[in-house]
Design a protein around this motif. Sequence first.
Motif, mmCIF file in Angstrom:
data_model
loop_
_atom_site.group_PDB
_atom_site.id
_atom_site.type_symbol
_atom_site.label_atom_id
_atom_site.label_comp_id
_atom_site.label_asym_id
_atom_site.label_seq_id
_atom_site.Cartn_x
_atom_site.Cartn_y
_atom_site.Cartn_z
ATOM 1 N N LEU A 224 -7.529 -8.415 -2.211
ATOM 2 C CA LEU A 224 -8.896 -7.690 -2.915
ATOM 3 C C LEU A 224 -7.216 -7.226 -4.251
ATOM 4 C CD1 LEU A 224 -11.292 -6.134 -3.174
ATOM 5 C CD2 LEU A 224 -10.004 -4.691 -2.689
ATOM 6 N N TYR A 225 -6.262 -7.032 -4.287
ATOM 7 C CA TYR A 225 -5.573 -7.083 -4.892
ATOM 8 C C TYR A 225 -5.213 -7.895 -6.619
ATOM 9 C CZ TYR A 225 -1.454 -5.686 -7.622
ATOM 10 O OH TYR A 225 -0.514 -5.180 -8.701
ATOM 11 N N ILE B 176 -15.588 -4.500 -9.424
ATOM 12 C CA ILE B 176 -16.772 -3.168 -9.261
ATOM 13 C C ILE B 176 -17.421 -3.110 -10.201
ATOM 14 C CG2 ILE B 176 -15.953 -0.397 -9.625
ATOM 15 C CD1 ILE B 176 -13.288 -1.540 -9.303
ATOM 16 N N PRO C 13 -6.637 -8.342 4.264
ATOM 17 C CA PRO C 13 -7.251 -8.200 3.126
ATOM 18 C C PRO C 13 -7.333 -7.016 1.828
ATOM 19 C CG PRO C 13 -7.660 -6.264 5.112
ATOM 20 C CD PRO C 13 -6.472 -7.619 4.807
ATOM 21 N N ALA C 14 -6.108 -6.373 2.571
ATOM 22 C CA ALA C 14 -5.534 -5.357 0.735
ATOM 23 C C ALA C 14 -4.612 -6.866 -0.301
ATOM 24 C CB ALA C 14 -4.428 -4.666 1.093
ATOM 25 N N LEU D 164 -16.350 -6.401 0.049
ATOM 26 C CA LEU D 164 -15.863 -5.195 0.560
ATOM 27 C C LEU D 164 -15.915 -4.834 2.239
ATOM 28 C CD1 LEU D 164 -15.746 -2.456 -2.102
ATOM 29 C CD2 LEU D 164 -13.767 -3.665 -1.922
ATOM 30 N N ARG E 28 -20.274 -6.700 -4.551
ATOM 31 C CA ARG E 28 -18.932 -6.548 -4.536
ATOM 32 C C ARG E 28 -18.727 -5.620 -3.224
ATOM 33 N NH1 ARG E 28 -13.345 -5.468 -6.075
ATOM 34 N NH2 ARG E 28 -12.456 -3.722 -6.607
ATOM 35 N N ASP F 40 -8.707 -9.043 -7.315
ATOM 36 C CA ASP F 40 -9.577 -8.145 -9.053
ATOM 37 C C ASP F 40 -8.104 -7.877 -9.865
ATOM 38 O OD1 ASP F 40 -11.001 -6.838 -7.775
ATOM 39 O OD2 ASP F 40 -9.894 -4.611 -7.291
ATOM 40 N N TRP G 47 -17.177 -7.267 3.746
ATOM 41 C CA TRP G 47 -16.875 -8.801 4.985
ATOM 42 C C TRP G 47 -14.737 -9.097 4.992
ATOM 43 C CZ3 TRP G 47 -18.999 -10.580 8.236
ATOM 44 C CH2 TRP G 47 -20.862 -11.114 8.058
ATOM 45 N N VAL H 35 1.843 -5.103 -1.702
ATOM 46 C CA VAL H 35 0.997 -4.884 -1.247
ATOM 47 C C VAL H 35 1.118 -5.409 -0.268
ATOM 48 C CG1 VAL H 35 -1.507 -5.275 -1.631
ATOM 49 C CG2 VAL H 35 -0.715 -4.493 -3.041
ATOM 50 N N PHE H 36 0.458 -4.974 1.452
ATOM 51 C CA PHE H 36 0.649 -5.902 2.683
ATOM 52 C C PHE H 36 -0.791 -5.678 2.960
ATOM 53 C CE2 PHE H 36 0.828 -1.468 4.794
ATOM 54 C CZ PHE H 36 2.253 -0.690 3.753
ATOM 55 N N GLU H 37 -1.165 -5.918 4.598
ATOM 56 C CA GLU H 37 -2.050 -6.259 5.038
ATOM 57 C C GLU H 37 -3.266 -7.532 4.086
ATOM 58 O OE1 GLU H 37 -3.094 -4.921 8.296
ATOM 59 O OE2 GLU H 37 -1.092 -4.705 8.194
ATOM 60 N N ALA I 171 -13.147 -6.018 5.108
ATOM 61 C CA ALA I 171 -12.763 -5.008 6.052
ATOM 62 C C ALA I 171 -12.535 -5.721 7.102
ATOM 63 C CB ALA I 171 -13.476 -3.917 5.901
#
Lengths: 200, 195
Positions: free
Chosen positions: A73-74, A88, A69-70, A97, A93, A77, A99, A65-67, A101
């Motif tokens: 979240l990963y 979810i 916010p990703a 998501l 939720r 979760d 904030w 995973v890169f970035e 992004a």
Amino acid sequence: MITLYHRPRTRSSRFLWLLEELGAPYQVKLTTTLSPDGTGARDAANPHPHGKVPAIMDSDDGTVVFESPAIVLYLTDKFPTAGIGPAIGDKDRGAYLSWLAYYTGVFEPSFMSKFMNVEVPVGSAGWVSVEKMMPTIIETLSNGPYLLGDRFSGADVLYSTTFALFANTPVKQESPVIEAYVKRALARPAYARAQAREDG
Amino acid sequence: MITLYHSPQTRSSSIVWLLEELGVPYGTKHVTFRRVDGTGARDPVNPHPHGKVPALTDGGDTLFESSAIALYLTDKYRATWMGPAAGEAGRDAYLSWLAYRPGVLEPALILRRLGTPHVQGMMGWAEANEVEEVLNAHLAARDYFLGDRFSAVDILLGGGIHFMLMARMMSETEVLKAYAARVTARPAFARMMAA
């Protein structure tokens, strides 16, 4: 086991904090990146498509995973027991998501535009000027004390560290609300544990 | 009921496209916002903190920012597969590329157009030429961002590439041209254009 590709004192530092908050099993892989002064080099072992940090690899299934916010979240979760990422279906939720992004799509380019003295083109850029953005953030945190209200989340890891980073720069925001927010967030024990692992 | 705060031929069109792909019932509320030429004004009914589009409400949930809306919708409405669920293979790439659109593609290409120099290591995105290289290399090897299957990434990032090519903000290559043609050939894209 999560492997964090990390360069000390960069955007990857706060992922040590997040991993400490989550109580996730992780290891740090120190890597090099290109610096603003032209020193440093890309590390071929770093799976980020632009050789930047952070990136993570999850050895459970080989995912990458890169970035920022990703990655937040990963991880929230995958490690839900710490309760710092609304799942979810949770009533928070949508805000979480949004904030996350907003951080990458508005917050960062907004500050960078100010730093570079670029006038943000209204209507064509996806972000707004710092002057338009800050009242929104200050209002949200005034009702807070966190972005999601009384609940600390992975989003606060991104925003509070960025404000802390700006503390001694020309883009510093003079605001008692922001100052209190940064102090509150960085006082968390997991932040201190992360600092102890900053250099690997 | 889903309500999309929308203005035709803007970033919110991507969400119309996604909703058409998902086949879920939704309503649109056309809102005005401040445009690049200075015309238009914020619409107070729009819940977006800066009065921009898209924003979306669904039951008690309010969302802003395209990638957040796309992720929310594809996680919640799963009758039509538009992206891997949490725990499903490919979730890593799905989250990463969704974040890449607002975090890398947009600032890199917009600041290049404005003539702003790239500062390596300080900016959270990459230099625009390098973004083009990465996208070309990725799409040369697969039909869609996640491989064989079309997903919401192809709407957000793919739609972004289509738009950037049309606006001549990206260099046209055979790879990107073929990719943009592939994603815009979808019936839901035509329904979005006709809406």
